[in-house]
Design a protein around this motif. Structure first.
Motif, short mmCIF file in Angstrom:
data_model
loop_
_atom_site.label_atom_id
_atom_site.label_comp_id
_atom_site.label_asym_id
_atom_site.label_seq_id
_atom_site.Cartn_x
_atom_site.Cartn_y
_atom_site.Cartn_z
N SER A 236 -10.54 -15.21 0.52
CA SER A 236 -10.32 -16.31 -0.43
C SER A 236 -9.84 -17.56 0.30
O SER A 236 -8.68 -17.98 0.15
CB SER A 236 -9.28 -15.89 -1.48
N PRO A 237 -10.70 -18.17 1.10
CA PRO A 237 -10.27 -19.37 1.82
C PRO A 237 -9.89 -20.49 0.85
O PRO A 237 -10.62 -20.76 -0.10
CB PRO A 237 -11.48 -19.74 2.67
N GLU A 238 -8.74 -21.12 1.09
CA GLU A 238 -8.25 -22.17 0.19
C GLU A 238 -8.97 -23.49 0.39
O GLU A 238 -9.27 -24.20 -0.56
CB GLU A 238 -6.75 -22.37 0.45
N TRP A 239 -9.29 -23.80 1.65
CA TRP A 239 -9.75 -25.16 1.96
C TRP A 239 -11.29 -25.19 1.97
O TRP A 239 -11.92 -24.67 2.88
CB TRP A 239 -9.18 -25.62 3.30
N LYS A 240 -11.84 -25.82 0.89
CA LYS A 240 -13.29 -25.89 0.71
C LYS A 240 -13.69 -27.28 0.26
O LYS A 240 -12.94 -27.96 -0.44
CB LYS A 240 -13.73 -24.85 -0.34
N ASP A 241 -14.89 -27.70 0.66
CA ASP A 241 -15.46 -28.96 0.18
C ASP A 241 -16.35 -28.72 -1.02
O ASP A 241 -16.67 -29.64 -1.78
CB ASP A 241 -16.27 -29.63 1.30
N ALA A 242 -16.80 -27.50 -1.20
CA ALA A 242 -17.64 -27.10 -2.33
C ALA A 242 -17.43 -25.60 -2.53
O ALA A 242 -16.88 -24.93 -1.64
CB ALA A 242 -19.11 -27.41 -2.03
N PRO A 243 -17.85 -25.07 -3.68
CA PRO A 243 -17.62 -23.64 -3.92
C PRO A 243 -18.15 -22.72 -2.83
O PRO A 243 -17.60 -21.65 -2.60
CB PRO A 243 -18.35 -23.40 -5.25
N ASN A 244 -19.22 -23.13 -2.15
CA ASN A 244 -19.78 -22.27 -1.10
C ASN A 244 -19.79 -22.96 0.27
O ASN A 244 -20.59 -22.62 1.13
CB ASN A 244 -21.21 -21.85 -1.47
N LYS A 245 -18.88 -23.94 0.43
CA LYS A 245 -18.84 -24.66 1.71
C LYS A 245 -17.40 -24.88 2.13
O LYS A 245 -16.60 -25.45 1.39
CB LYS A 245 -19.56 -26.01 1.61
N LEU A 246 -17.06 -24.38 3.32
CA LEU A 246 -15.72 -24.54 3.83
C LEU A 246 -15.44 -26.00 4.20
O LEU A 246 -16.33 -26.71 4.67
CB LEU A 246 -15.50 -23.67 5.07
N LYS A 247 -14.21 -26.43 3.98
CA LYS A 247 -13.77 -27.73 4.49
C LYS A 247 -13.78 -27.66 6.01
O LYS A 247 -13.44 -26.64 6.60
CB LYS A 247 -12.36 -28.05 3.99
N ASP B 119 -17.61 -9.16 1.60
CA ASP B 119 -18.87 -8.55 2.04
C ASP B 119 -19.51 -9.50 3.03
O ASP B 119 -20.10 -10.52 2.65
CB ASP B 119 -19.80 -8.32 0.86
N PRO B 120 -19.38 -9.23 4.33
CA PRO B 120 -19.86 -10.19 5.33
C PRO B 120 -21.36 -10.47 5.23
O PRO B 120 -21.81 -11.55 5.61
CB PRO B 120 -19.48 -9.52 6.66
N LYS B 121 -22.14 -9.50 4.74
CA LYS B 121 -23.58 -9.71 4.68
C LYS B 121 -23.98 -10.72 3.61
O LYS B 121 -25.06 -11.32 3.68
CB LYS B 121 -24.28 -8.37 4.42
N SER B 122 -23.12 -10.91 2.62
CA SER B 122 -23.41 -11.91 1.59
C SER B 122 -22.30 -12.95 1.52
O SER B 122 -21.94 -13.43 0.45
CB SER B 122 -23.57 -11.20 0.23
N ASP B 123 -21.77 -13.31 2.68
CA ASP B 123 -20.67 -14.28 2.75
C ASP B 123 -21.13 -15.64 2.25
O ASP B 123 -22.14 -16.19 2.73
CB ASP B 123 -20.18 -14.38 4.20
N LEU B 124 -20.40 -16.18 1.28
CA LEU B 124 -20.77 -17.48 0.69
C LEU B 124 -20.79 -18.61 1.72
O LEU B 124 -21.54 -19.57 1.57
CB LEU B 124 -19.76 -17.84 -0.42
N TYR B 125 -19.99 -18.47 2.75
CA TYR B 125 -19.77 -19.59 3.66
C TYR B 125 -20.55 -19.47 4.98
O TYR B 125 -20.37 -20.26 5.89
CB TYR B 125 -18.27 -19.72 3.96
N LYS B 126 -21.40 -18.41 5.04
CA LYS B 126 -22.31 -18.23 6.19
C LYS B 126 -21.55 -18.22 7.52
O LYS B 126 -21.99 -18.79 8.51
CB LYS B 126 -23.39 -19.31 6.19
N ARG B 127 -20.39 -17.54 7.53
CA ARG B 127 -19.59 -17.48 8.75
C ARG B 127 -20.12 -16.47 9.76
O ARG B 127 -19.69 -16.48 10.92
CB ARG B 127 -18.14 -17.12 8.38
N PHE B 128 -21.03 -15.60 9.35
CA PHE B 128 -21.46 -14.52 10.23
C PHE B 128 -22.91 -14.69 10.69
O PHE B 128 -23.61 -13.72 10.94
CB PHE B 128 -21.25 -13.18 9.52
N ALA B 129 -23.32 -15.95 10.80
CA ALA B 129 -24.68 -16.23 11.27
C ALA B 129 -24.89 -15.77 12.71
O ALA B 129 -26.02 -15.49 13.13
CB ALA B 129 -24.96 -17.73 11.16
N TRP B 130 -23.82 -15.69 13.47
CA TRP B 130 -23.93 -15.28 14.88
C TRP B 130 -23.70 -13.77 15.06
O TRP B 130 -23.69 -13.28 16.17
CB TRP B 130 -22.92 -16.05 15.73
N GLY B 131 -23.51 -13.05 13.95
CA GLY B 131 -23.32 -11.61 14.02
C GLY B 131 -22.13 -11.17 13.19
O GLY B 131 -21.23 -11.96 12.88
#
Length: 827
Positions: A245-256, A277-289
């Motif tokens: 539940s990251p607090e700091w976001k610029d949009a519902p699916n985009k991290l600040k 669920d890392p495979k469906s992470d809203l913020y695409k943090r696991f693009a590198w694995g």
């Protein structure tokens, strides 16, 4: 009078003693730090309508003082804190600790007494006027407590605090510049009590805009309080799980995204997928694995990279395992290297952190200079590199932990920021070389920081002589002392001459004295003090003025000292720097804080130490007159005596010598006549004068004289009486002379002129101490050479033929002795 830092620290730590017993350090820290916060904001903002913190009526620290010894003190303190929290939107921040908790604080009178003492300790501190501009006295005290709490909290509960020394490195290598604007942002997704964020913000001239998130509720509250005590009231610290539940976001699916990020995440988090669920992470943090399910180290690194702007920079503390572990982590590591995000890696010593003893590293991220097109057309990465430092050897032991010294921090920062390649310490590693190692970043693969092996020369052991290669290895010394080498060694000559070997000219036991007495060493010692004397002019310590900023002062003068010793022979500029920083921490810092707040007239001040009934003296008095104890604020009495009352002190020294002689004579006589001798069961002439504590006193001797009729015993008793009287007379003379001198010294303080005060403090106290320590360092360096020379001489002093002959000679002597005793055998 300004509070000295060390005095403030000791008072605060004493407050902890009032709470120990019912709870461990991870719990009582909340009480002590909350009380510190309440005292500070009350002193600073009470009655200030424009203050950053509003102190409502009935919610100040004074109201807590009024509750001392009140039977409902715990509940009423809770109400006072709640009122302040409500007024300033600090609910959940300063009201975490329950001051009415009987399980932790005790019941009834025990709780009342404990809280009364706690309030009393803080009551004695005036924190309203003790902040030198630009210096966070209270913030530093807060950090001091955090370090001690972390030390005592045990393995599983000390992770709320990143050691200040490590925080400083992160803050200085992350890329913050002297012109970084105040609106630049810095972020820590696992901010704990906020120490990393504060260190990073302090690197910018006007600070940074601070953002942080911390999962633990109590720790995030500490972080908010820490920000306020460091005058960063606008810092945004929130509680919550950064990963799920990251607090700091610029949009519902985009991290600040932020300009800078620093972090010390929990090592090897096994529950990082909780709520995620890392495979469906809203913020695409696991693009590198995707990191392993049971090890979340890379999770936080990927989160930070995603949270940085395209020009962003970060520094993250992670366990060494992230550099070389395989499988999923190896794939992530390779992808990040190919993207060019990793600027550098700094290997740290083991056992630095609270909560774990494993070694860690700092990974420095630079998105701004990452290659946009990671791979060239031929699939190779050319011209790119990662800068590595192996700083694992630079530390000191501090209790059961290791700690980085000021010189260790400075060296790492200098080398990293300047990209300096230093043998066995740092290297710029090409990506091609890293690729050949399958993207394994384990530092020992690229930097061999081990000490060269000290190999024995078998030929020298067999035939004698000292190998020239061992002597030549001291070339850095011989460049400075060419004639000392000729004094210590000579090439083998004559029939036994062997090429490549020398022999010693000086006995091993006399090597050190020979070196210290040599004209070349004396000349070197004199030259080595010239940079210090030039620095004295640079530092201009006599110009310290009211309102100066102590932290800026030590920053300036320490860098000046480093600069002066940059090209010195044999001496390490970092070792000299450490001498100044150690003295700053021990003495100079306190003195400077007093001078910048009270002025040089504080040098004339002698405080009368007053202790409330039932309390212990918290300071060591400098002298006592008529049972009253006094403490000199800045100038120790011995400096006054040395300059103005040397003859009086010489007379006291003579009296003291007479007292020592009288005491020794008495002790010898008592020992001689109490028993007949060592191991004897016979009693001496004074045995019957022993009192019920098996001691002979003047009173017990007088009592025995009235009873005995033995002439020899009477003679002995009268003699010991004379010795008691002589000893007492000498002690009285010393005490009387000392008290007279103390009175003269006390009366002399107010007569000191401004020039006298400056000279005593700067010349006699500060510079004399620093110079003596530098001289000791000069001798220490040459001691290294002397020890090695002595070691080589002793190692090869007796070749095998000599040893064999010695064994034969001794065997012959033993055989002769045995034969004379009638014990003879044949082999």
């Amino acid at each position: 009078m300004a509070i000295k830092k060390t005095e403030l620290y000791s008072s605060l730590w004493a407050s902890c003693d009032e709470l120990r017993g019912g709870m461990d350090a991870s719990q009582y820290k909340d009480y002590v730090l909350t009380m510190l916060f309440m005292k500070y904001v009350s002193d600073k903002y009470k009655g200030d309508p424009y203050g950053m913190i509003t102190i409502p009526t009935g919610a100040s620290f004074d109201d807590m003082v009024a509750l001392k010894n009140h039977k409902a003190i715990g509940d009423e303190i809770n109400k006072i804190i709640a009122a302040l929290a409500e007024e300033n939107k600090l609910k959940g921040v300063i009201d975490v600790a329950d001051f009415n908790d009987e399980d932790k604080l005790g019941k009834d009178k025990e709780k009342v007494d404990r809280l009364t003492k706690l309030v009393g300790i803080f009551q004695g501190l005036d924190l309203s006027d003790n902040r030198a501009e630009g210096d966070d006295l209270l913030g530093d005290a807060y950090e001091y407590l955090m370090r001690h709490f972390a030390t005592e909290s045990g393995k599983s509960k000390g992770q709320f605090y990143t050691p200040s020394e490590v925080s400083q490195i992160l803050a200085k290598v992350v890329g913050i510049e002297h012109d970084t604007p105040q609106d630049a942002t810095v972020y820590d997704p696992t901010c704990g009590s906020g120490s990393l964020l504060l260190k990073a913000s302090n690197e910018a001239p006007r600070g940074l805009s601070i953002y942080g998130q911390e999962m633990d509720n109590a720790t995030s509250a500490l972080g908010r309080m820490n920000m306020i005590l460091h005058n960063n009231i606008t810092a945004k610290i929130v509680q919550g799980n950064t990963l799920s539940s990251p607090e700091w976001k610029d949009a519902p699916n985009k991290l600040k995204t932020f300009d800078f990020a620093v972090a010390n995440p929990p090592f090897s988090n096994k529950n990082w997928t909780s709520g995620l669920d890392p495979k469906s992470d809203l913020y695409k943090r696991f693009a590198w694995g995707v990191p392993p399910e049971k090890n979340g180290d890379y999770t936080f690194l990927l989160h930070i990279i995603t949270s940085l702007k395209s020009t962003g920079k970060g520094a993250v503390i992670l366990p060494h395992g992230v550099l070389f572990r395989g499988n999923a982590e190896a794939n992530i590591r390779q992808n990040l290297i190919q993207q060019g995000y990793i600027k550098g890696i700094i290997g740290l010593p083991a056992n630095l952190f609270y909560g774990t003893g494993i070694p860690a590293c700092i990974i420095v991220i630079d998105k701004e200079h990452a290659q946009k097109s990671a791979l060239s057309d031929d699939g190779k990465m050319k011209g790119r590199s990662i800068f590595m430092i192996d700083a694992s050897k630079g530390f000191i032991k501090d209790g059961n932990k290791n700690r980085l010294r000021s010189q260790d921090i400075h060296k790492v920062v200098d080398v990293f920021n300047k990209g300096l390649e230093v043998e066995r310490f740092s290297r710029l590693i090409s990506i091609e070389e890293i690729a050949k190692n399958d993207y394994n970043l384990n530092i020992p693969r690229y930097i061999d920081s081990s000490e060269p092996e000290d190999l024995h020369d078998l030929s020298a052991h067999l035939q004698g002589g000292i190998p020239n290669r061992d002597i030549d290895a001291l070339e850095n010394f011989w460049q400075v002392f060419p004639n000392i080498r000729a004094t210590l060694f000579t090439e083998n000559k004559g029939q036994a001459a062997r090429e490549g070997y020398s022999h010693a000219l000086i006995e091993a036991s006399k090597v050190k004295n020979t070196i210290l007495a040599h004209p070349e060493f004396k000349d070197f010692a004199s030259r080595s003090l010239l940079p210090f004397k030039a620095w004295v002019h640079d530092a201009a310590l006599s110009d310290i003025a009211l309102g100066d900023k102590p932290k800026e002062l030590i920053q300036r003068i320490s860098e000046q000292l480093l600069s002066r010793y940059t090209h010195s022979e044999l001496l390490s500029k970092y070792d000299i720097y450490q001498i100044l920083m150690d003295y700053w921490a021990d003495t100079l810092q306190d003195d400077v804080y007093v001078l910048t707040q009270d002025g040089w007239q504080a040098g004339n001040t002698v405080r009368e130490l007053v202790v409330a009934k039932g309390e212990k003296l918290k300071e060591t008095p400098d002298f006592t007159i008529n049972k009253q104890k006094y403490k000199a604020e800045l100038i120790p009495p011995n400096l006054i005596i040395a300059r103005y009352f040397a003859s009086e002190q010489a007379a006291i020294n003579q009296l003291q010598a007479q007292q020592d002689a009288a005491t020794q004579a008495l002790d010898n006589y008592l020992e001689e006549h109490t028993s007949s001798g060592s191991g004897s069961t016979e009693e001496g002439l004074l045995a019957d004068a022993l009192n019920d504590k098996d001691k002979i006193t003047k009173a017990s001797v007088a009592a025995r004289l009235k009873l005995t009729t033995n002439a020899d015993e009477i003679t002995a008793l009268k003699q010991v009486t004379k010795l008691f009287n002589a000893d007492a007379a000498c002690k009285k003379a010393v005490k009387g002379a000392t008290e007279k001198l103390d009175l003269k010294v006390l009366n002399h303080y107010p007569t000191l002129s401004l020039d006298d005060v400056k000279s005593l403090i700067v010349q006699d106290k500060w510079l004399a101490t620093l110079q003596a320590n530098i001289i000791a360092e000069i001798e220490r360096v040459t001691q290294q050479m002397a020890n090695r020379v002595k070691e080589l001489e002793e190692r090869y002093s007796a070749p095998l033929p000599t040893l064999t002959q010695s064994v034969d000679d001794l065997s012959g002597k033993v055989a002769d002795h045995l034969k004379a005793m009638g014990l003879e055998w044949t082999v």
